[in-house]
Design an enzyme around this catalytic site. Structure first.
Site, PDB file in Angstrom:
ATOM      1  N   GLN A   1      -7.370  21.044  28.033  1.00  0.00           N
ATOM      2  CA  GLN A   1      -6.489  21.763  27.108  1.00  0.00           C
ATOM      3  C   GLN A   1      -6.312  20.987  25.813  1.00  0.00           C
ATOM      4  O   GLN A   1      -5.802  19.866  25.822  1.00  0.00           O
ATOM      5  CB  GLN A   1      -5.133  22.002  27.783  1.00  0.00           C
ATOM      6  CG  GLN A   1      -4.100  22.721  26.947  1.00  0.00           C
ATOM      7  CD  GLN A   1      -2.789  22.887  27.690  1.00  0.00           C
ATOM      8  OE1 GLN A   1      -2.532  22.203  28.678  1.00  0.00           O
ATOM      9  NE2 GLN A   1      -1.939  23.791  27.246  1.00  0.00           N
ATOM     10  N   GLY A   2      -6.686  21.581  24.692  1.00  0.00           N
ATOM     11  CA  GLY A   2      -6.544  20.944  23.383  1.00  0.00           C
ATOM     12  C   GLY A   2      -5.398  21.544  22.592  1.00  0.00           C
ATOM     13  O   GLY A   2      -5.621  22.298  21.637  1.00  0.00           O
TER      14      GLY A   2
ATOM     15  N   SER B   1      -1.688  19.688  22.267  1.00  0.00           N
ATOM     16  CA  SER B   1      -0.827  18.670  21.649  1.00  0.00           C
ATOM     17  C   SER B   1      -1.601  17.793  20.669  1.00  0.00           C
ATOM     18  O   SER B   1      -2.794  17.514  20.852  1.00  0.00           O
ATOM     19  CB  SER B   1      -0.199  17.784  22.725  1.00  0.00           C
ATOM     20  OG  SER B   1       0.673  18.518  23.548  1.00  0.00           O
TER      21      SER B   1
ATOM     22  N   GLU C   1       1.383  28.777  32.698  1.00  0.00           N
ATOM     23  CA  GLU C   1       1.389  27.376  33.116  1.00  0.00           C
ATOM     24  C   GLU C   1       2.685  27.039  33.839  1.00  0.00           C
ATOM     25  O   GLU C   1       2.688  26.280  34.808  1.00  0.00           O
ATOM     26  CB  GLU C   1       1.232  26.459  31.892  1.00  0.00           C
ATOM     27  CG  GLU C   1       1.239  24.983  32.234  1.00  0.00           C
ATOM     28  CD  GLU C   1       1.250  24.080  31.009  1.00  0.00           C
ATOM     29  OE1 GLU C   1       1.100  22.858  31.178  1.00  0.00           O
ATOM     30  OE2 GLU C   1       1.418  24.595  29.887  1.00  0.00           O
TER      31      GLU C   1
ATOM     32  N   SER D   1       9.170  20.299  27.590  1.00  0.00           N
ATOM     33  CA  SER D   1      10.200  19.346  28.015  1.00  0.00           C
ATOM     34  C   SER D   1      11.448  20.075  28.509  1.00  0.00           C
ATOM     35  O   SER D   1      11.655  21.268  28.254  1.00  0.00           O
ATOM     36  CB  SER D   1      10.574  18.426  26.846  1.00  0.00           C
ATOM     37  OG  SER D   1      11.256  19.170  25.840  1.00  0.00           O
TER      38      SER D   1
ATOM     39  N   GLU E   1      14.364  19.829  27.434  1.00  0.00           N
ATOM     40  CA  GLU E   1      15.138  20.323  26.292  1.00  0.00           C
ATOM     41  C   GLU E   1      14.608  21.676  25.813  1.00  0.00           C
ATOM     42  O   GLU E   1      15.383  22.602  25.515  1.00  0.00           O
ATOM     43  CB  GLU E   1      15.091  19.309  25.146  1.00  0.00           C
ATOM     44  CG  GLU E   1      15.825  18.001  25.418  1.00  0.00           C
ATOM     45  CD  GLU E   1      15.061  17.057  26.341  1.00  0.00           C
ATOM     46  OE1 GLU E   1      15.670  16.081  26.808  1.00  0.00           O
ATOM     47  OE2 GLU E   1      13.863  17.297  26.590  1.00  0.00           O
TER      48      GLU E   1
END
Length: 395
Positions: free
Chosen positions: A126-127, A129, A244, A380, A382
């Site tokens: 997976q590209g 981030s 995901e 995350s 958050e």
């Protein structure tokens, strides 16, 4: 409290359990129980066994090789894989890029890529981030410029999991630098052995090599490797990330760890008594089990809701599962560390110890450190709370 499943569902669970006993190699299972790395060859061999059975892409629509199972059957299958344990199907291919291709790709792309994903002829990574675009993914700066019938891609991706094994990458690239940042992104796939691609390892705190940096320098990619429409990549990325997060609570993983803690706590002694007899430790372990049971029930409610409405869309409430699932996984590794104490250090550092078979403790500390990441990846905690506030509570 035992959860109630129908006779058909219980029979299905027994079928899955028998299949695992008959087909998972003892060596691979032992590695997974002890938290040791499983080789690429072992995983691919196992996934091809699953594919031959027709179970490697079980969640896909029937026309692309899926099983047509109910949402509860999918839940049971995933849980049994995690508890046995055995590697779950490669998420980057089966759970991420595969659904994007069969939902948004053209017929030629479906015909070419989907069978190869199912049989793991291509290992995907997976590209998404980048060094300056993690949770704020829409700030990505990797560019894809069209020149004649090709894309020329330049940029950098990071935290690219298992890219050292990968043949293919699905990549978010900025194709319209003048558009609003969410609107100028495209979803492009290409081979990792393309000229101009450099993969560099990142050593994580547990000493392992799981993630990588990927540098893209004038990488030439055929224009037809664009999935869906140009500049619609953000829409596809949201779709992918929703998939995901489905099942990301990993209840089965935490169940297996709790089982292991109980087993080991009967053997490991503290002040001459087994750890399992320590009242404080037992209280912590009981609380962890109660929290895990609550998580399991919540996940089953969400699974039942998906089955009832049958719209195939990820439930935003799955963000609750992501948060609590991360906490359960981290808590289990904390209890393992507490229980094993100084024996969590690498076994070759205390060869004179009278405690036999120190080898089985060697991966407890690395597993503890590695699991600090689970509250970050896949969105995350958050970010998940923001999703809950907006999409669930309507704030």
């Amino acid at each position: 409290m035992d959860l109630v499943f129908t006779e058909e569902e219980q029979a299905f669970r027994q079928e899955v359990q028998q299949f695992l006993r008959d087909n998972v190699s003892p060596q691979m299972r032992r590695k997974m129980i002890e938290g040791r790395p499983v080789s690429k060859e072992e995983m691919v061999t196992w996934w091809r066994i699953l594919n031959k059975k027709g179970w490697n892409v079980s969640s896909w629509p029937r026309e692309y090789g899926g099983t047509g199972w109910s949402t509860v059957q999918h839940y049971i299958f995933r849980e049994e894989l995690q508890m046995y344990p055995a590697p779950t199907p490669l998420a980057f291919g089966v759970g991420m890029v595969g659904p994007v291709i069969y939902t948004f790709g053209n017929e030629a792309q479906k015909k070419h890529y989907l069978p190869r994903i199912a049989n793991v002829d291509d290992w995907w990574c997976q590209g998404f981030s980048e060094p300056g675009a993690g949770s704020d993914l829409a700030s990505l700066t990797t560019k894809a410029e069209r020149r004649d019938d090709k894309w020329i891609i330049n940029g950098q991706k990071t935290w690219t999991t298992l890219a050292q094994h990968a043949d293919m990458i699905f990549c978010l690239c900025r194709t319209d630098p003048h558009a609003k940042k969410q609107m100028g992104i495209s979803f492009i796939v290409f081979c990792l052995d393309s000229k101009g691609v450099t993969v560099r390892p990142i050593q994580t705190i547990d000493g392992g090599h799981e993630v990588n940096e990927v540098f893209l320098d004038d990488v030439e990619v055929p224009f037809d490797n664009l999935i869906g429409e140009e500049n619609k990549g953000w829409e596809y990325a949201k779709f992918l990330l929703g998939n995901e997060r489905s099942g990301i609570a990993r209840v089965g993983v935490s169940k297996e760890r709790i089982r292991r803690i109980k087993q080991m706590a009967s053997d490991v002694k503290n002040r001459g008594r087994p750890m399992i007899e320590d009242p404080t430790f037992r209280e912590k372990l009981a609380f962890a089990e109660i929290e895990l049971k609550a998580l399991e029930l919540t996940e089953l409610r969400i699974v039942a809701d998906q089955g009832k409405h049958g719209n195939g869309k990820p439930n935003p409430a799955s963000s609750m599962l992501k948060i609590k699932g991360s906490q359960s996984q981290q808590t289990a590794t904390e209890h393992l560390m507490e229980m094993i104490g100084p024996f969590a250090a690498p076994y070759n550092e205390h060869p004179e110890s009278s405690y036999e078979a120190m080898d089985w403790t060697a991966q407890i500390a690395p597993s503890y450190f590695n699991n600090r990441k689970v509250s970050i990846y896949g969105g995350s905690d958050e970010i998940q709370r923001n999703i809950i506030a907006k999409a669930v509570l309507g704030l």
